[in-house]
Design a protein around this motif. Sequence first.
Motif, PDB file in Angstrom:
ATOM      1  N   ILE A  77      10.106 -47.011  -7.883  1.00 26.12           N
ATOM      2  CA  ILE A  77      10.597 -46.343  -9.090  1.00 26.12           C
ATOM      3  C   ILE A  77      10.286 -44.872  -8.886  1.00 26.12           C
ATOM      4  O   ILE A  77       9.173 -44.517  -8.483  1.00 26.12           O
ATOM      5  CB  ILE A  77       9.980 -46.907 -10.382  1.00 26.12           C
ATOM      6  N   TYR A  78      11.286 -44.024  -9.116  1.00 23.75           N
ATOM      7  CA  TYR A  78      11.088 -42.605  -8.838  1.00 23.75           C
ATOM      8  C   TYR A  78      12.033 -41.758  -9.673  1.00 23.75           C
ATOM      9  O   TYR A  78      13.029 -42.247 -10.214  1.00 23.75           O
ATOM     10  CB  TYR A  78      11.306 -42.314  -7.343  1.00 23.75           C
ATOM     11  N   ALA A  79      11.683 -40.468  -9.781  1.00 29.60           N
ATOM     12  CA  ALA A  79      12.530 -39.503 -10.467  1.00 29.60           C
ATOM     13  C   ALA A  79      13.611 -39.045  -9.490  1.00 29.60           C
ATOM     14  O   ALA A  79      13.305 -38.599  -8.389  1.00 29.60           O
ATOM     15  CB  ALA A  79      11.702 -38.317 -10.944  1.00 29.60           C
ATOM     16  N   ASN A  80      14.862 -39.157  -9.879  1.00 28.91           N
ATOM     17  CA  ASN A  80      15.965 -38.791  -9.007  1.00 28.91           C
ATOM     18  C   ASN A  80      15.948 -37.306  -8.649  1.00 28.91           C
ATOM     19  O   ASN A  80      16.304 -36.927  -7.544  1.00 28.91           O
ATOM     20  CB  ASN A  80      17.295 -39.158  -9.669  1.00 28.91           C
ATOM     21  N   PRO A 114      23.774 -42.435  -6.131  1.00 27.53           N
ATOM     22  CA  PRO A 114      25.056 -41.940  -6.617  1.00 27.53           C
ATOM     23  C   PRO A 114      25.134 -40.436  -6.413  1.00 27.53           C
ATOM     24  O   PRO A 114      24.114 -39.764  -6.289  1.00 27.53           O
ATOM     25  CB  PRO A 114      25.045 -42.300  -8.099  1.00 27.53           C
ATOM     26  N   PRO A 115      26.342 -39.887  -6.371  1.00 27.93           N
ATOM     27  CA  PRO A 115      26.461 -38.445  -6.159  1.00 27.93           C
ATOM     28  C   PRO A 115      25.772 -37.677  -7.285  1.00 27.93           C
ATOM     29  O   PRO A 115      25.844 -38.067  -8.446  1.00 27.93           O
ATOM     30  CB  PRO A 115      27.966 -38.191  -6.145  1.00 27.93           C
ATOM     31  N   LYS A 116      25.115 -36.592  -6.912  1.00 24.70           N
ATOM     32  CA  LYS A 116      24.425 -35.779  -7.906  1.00 24.70           C
ATOM     33  C   LYS A 116      25.448 -34.935  -8.648  1.00 24.70           C
ATOM     34  O   LYS A 116      26.381 -34.396  -8.072  1.00 24.70           O
ATOM     35  CB  LYS A 116      23.389 -34.902  -7.219  1.00 24.70           C
ATOM     36  N   GLY A 130      11.744 -35.305 -18.586  1.00 27.28           N
ATOM     37  CA  GLY A 130      13.156 -34.948 -18.527  1.00 27.28           C
ATOM     38  C   GLY A 130      13.831 -35.351 -17.232  1.00 27.28           C
ATOM     39  O   GLY A 130      14.916 -34.865 -16.915  1.00 27.28           O
ATOM     40  N   TYR A 131      13.205 -36.237 -16.458  1.00 23.74           N
ATOM     41  CA  TYR A 131      13.770 -36.703 -15.200  1.00 23.74           C
ATOM     42  C   TYR A 131      14.541 -38.001 -15.409  1.00 23.74           C
ATOM     43  O   TYR A 131      14.371 -38.694 -16.408  1.00 23.74           O
ATOM     44  CB  TYR A 131      12.678 -36.943 -14.158  1.00 23.74           C
ATOM     45  N   THR A 132      15.363 -38.343 -14.433  1.00 21.98           N
ATOM     46  CA  THR A 132      16.147 -39.571 -14.469  1.00 21.98           C
ATOM     47  C   THR A 132      15.442 -40.632 -13.630  1.00 21.98           C
ATOM     48  O   THR A 132      15.343 -40.488 -12.412  1.00 21.98           O
ATOM     49  CB  THR A 132      17.553 -39.326 -13.889  1.00 21.98           C
ATOM     50  N   ILE A 190      17.973 -46.207 -14.469  1.00 20.42           N
ATOM     51  CA  ILE A 190      17.482 -46.927 -15.650  1.00 20.42           C
ATOM     52  C   ILE A 190      17.140 -45.963 -16.785  1.00 20.42           C
ATOM     53  O   ILE A 190      16.305 -46.263 -17.633  1.00 20.42           O
ATOM     54  CB  ILE A 190      16.278 -47.838 -15.316  1.00 20.42           C
ATOM     55  N   SER A 191      17.815 -44.808 -16.812  1.00 20.78           N
ATOM     56  CA  SER A 191      17.575 -43.850 -17.886  1.00 20.78           C
ATOM     57  C   SER A 191      18.123 -44.401 -19.202  1.00 20.78           C
ATOM     58  O   SER A 191      18.937 -45.328 -19.223  1.00 20.78           O
ATOM     59  CB  SER A 191      18.239 -42.512 -17.562  1.00 20.78           C
ATOM     60  N   PHE A 192      17.684 -43.783 -20.295  1.00 22.33           N
ATOM     61  CA  PHE A 192      18.113 -44.214 -21.627  1.00 22.33           C
ATOM     62  C   PHE A 192      19.625 -44.147 -21.773  1.00 22.33           C
ATOM     63  O   PHE A 192      20.241 -45.043 -22.341  1.00 22.33           O
ATOM     64  CB  PHE A 192      17.423 -43.366 -22.703  1.00 22.33           C
ATOM     65  N   GLY A 193      20.233 -43.096 -21.240  1.00 27.19           N
ATOM     66  CA  GLY A 193      21.673 -42.929 -21.362  1.00 27.19           C
ATOM     67  C   GLY A 193      22.490 -43.864 -20.491  1.00 27.19           C
ATOM     68  O   GLY A 193      23.662 -44.095 -20.754  1.00 27.19           O
TER      69      GLY A 193
END
Length: 164
Positions: A89-92, A151-153, A22-24, A51-54
Motif C-alpha cells: 500500500i503506497y501513495a501514488n 494508470p497514467p498520471k 492529500g495523497y492517493t 483505493i482513494s475515496f473518490g
Amino acid sequence: MSEISTKPYLLRAIYEWCTDSGYTPYLAVKVDAGTTVPMEYVKKGEIVLNISFGATSGLKMDNDSIRFHARFGGVSREIYVPVNNVMAIYANENGQGMAFEPQLGQSSAPATDAVEDAPAAPVAPVLSAVPSASADVKTEPPAPPGDDTDPPKKGGRPTLTRIK
C-alpha cells in the motif's frame, strides 16, 4: 488464543496517512482464486488498485479482507481482496508506503450469510530469513510495484485543445 496479525492495522494506518496527507492510496495485490477483481486488468498475476475515496464506493477494510465497489471502463464492479494477498500500500504521488510478503493459500473466500458451525483454524505466522547486508552487497530500497501497471498520471487542470 492465536495472535492477531498486524498487517490489516498497518494497511488501515497507511491508508489514513495517505488520505490525511492529500495523497492517493494505491494497493498492489497478488491475484489468485480468492480475489474478486476484473481479470482483464490483471498483469502477471498482479493488479494495482486506486483505493482513494473518490475512486471507491463503500470501502471496508477489516482484519480479513478489503471490499469496495469501483468503476472499470464505466462499469461498477465489486472488488474483494483478502488481506493476505496485499503486496503493498503506497501513495501514488511519492511512492511512500509499505510492502508485504503475500501469503497465498491462507486467504479465506468471501464471507456468506450462512452460519459457520466450525471455528476457523488459526493461521501460524510465517517467518523467513533476511540476508544480512555486507560491504560488498549493494542494497536498494524497494521500488513501488508495477511501474507498467500504474494508470497514467493526470496533469494539472484539464485544457481544451481546438483542432482545425
